[in-house]
Scaffold this active site. Structure first.
Site: not given
Ligand code: SF4
Length: 318
Positions: A132, A130, A273, A201, A229-230, A171
């Protein structure tokens, strides 16, 4: 037409855009205003094709690597964060760059650097590959951080100094899976240092809690989000684990009507997102086949707002 089956649609709340995604999109829009087109963007600014295509229409050019950016054009780094080597390479080339890394990801980057300065080895809970995770690993020297993806991985960790350990997390993980991994880490390494505050998050945990809150009422759950999209993938997992068949769809055209069947209640949510316009599109698509009654779950509003980079707003503030 007259005999359409009634369908209750329960829309999870909160859902969709988080403060970090909102900020990243605004950064690209402001950069286009400030510098004119084209503005280059390294990687998808956020994981959503609809968002990326709209920005492309406005003049953004999405590239995989910095060497695809011409010397005389500005470049924006995506919300997921980048390894330190990327801004360093941009500086070497005297490129104008704007960093759209979400401040909550930057917070994890700073924690990682601090822990390394304290002489600790970091166990990082996240998903291999990923962006990130690649960005966070790129904040610290090679070999000073080990990826942990599952509870099973914990038994295989092979670290010489088991005392000076700390863990951090991506996150956008599953709150429940991460709690299980953290518990396994703490039981194997009792002195492991935990982050000062939760790394997952607020947007990720709130959206998962919102799915849990409506799952019991739903026969099917539609999660609007990209396959990479995780946080969106995690929302579908949360629903499935509560026994609600769930599908991740990018937009209304992806609805598998056969799979959806003739449910009494459908839940809808959207990853951090995914824009609200796609939620409306899905509800409208459901209306073409069912007699829809729509409700939104109650929730406390999210009030998180992140400041925009000074270099893009200084004129406006003046
Ligand atoms: S999902 Fe969380 S970490 Fe990612 S951009 Fe949104 S607020 Fe930031």
């Amino acid at each position: 037409m007259l005999n359409r089956q009634p369908l209750r649609v329960v829309i999870a709340a909160p859902r969709g855009f988080c403060a970090g995604v909102d900020r990243a999109i605004q950064i690209v829009e402001l950069a286009l205003e400030r510098f004119g087109a084209p503005v280059y963007v390294r990687h998808e600014i956020v994981h959503n094709r609809f968002v990326v295509e709209r920005l492309r229409d406005l003049g953004a050019v999405f590239v995989d690597e910095l060497d695809e950016v011409p010397d005389d054009r500005p470049v924006v780094f995506s919300a997921h964060g980048v390894p330190k080597s990327v801004p360093a390479a941009a500086q070497d080339r005297s490129l104008t760059y704007v960093d759209a890394t979400c401040p909550l990801v930057s917070k994890v980057h700073r924690q990682a650097q601090r822990l390394i300065e304290e002489g600790r080895h970091i166990l990082f809970i996240g998903h291999s590959g990923h962006p990130e995770v690649i960005g966070t690993f790129g904040q610290v020297p090679e070999g000073s951080m080990t990826l942990v993806e599952t509870v099973e991985n914990v038994a295989d960790i092979d670290i010489a100094d088991e005392v000076n350990l700390a863990f951090l997390t991506q996150t956008t993980l599953s709150v429940d899976d991460t709690a299980a991994i953290v518990s396994a880490l703490k039981s194997r390494f009792p002195s492991i240092r935990a982050p000062r505050s939760e790394d997952i998050c607020y947007a990720t945990s709130n959206r998962q809690a919102a799915v849990k809150a409506i799952a019991a009422e739903c026969d099917r759950m539609l999660v609007i989000g990209a396959p990479n999209s995780s946080n969106s993938l995690r929302l579908a997992e949360v629903a499935e684990r509560l026994g609600v068949p769930a599908r991740l769809i990018e937009r209304a055209a992806d609805i598998d009507w056969e799979w959806l069947g003739q449910p009494e209640t459908v839940g809808i949510t959207a990853g951090a997102s995914a824009p609200e316009v796609l939620v409306r599109e899905v509800v409208d698509a459901l209306r073409t086949r069912f007699d829809v009654t729509e409700e939104e779950a109650g929730h406390s509003p999210e009030r998180m707002i992140f400041k925009l980079p000074r270099e893009l707003v200084s004129d406006r503030a003046a």
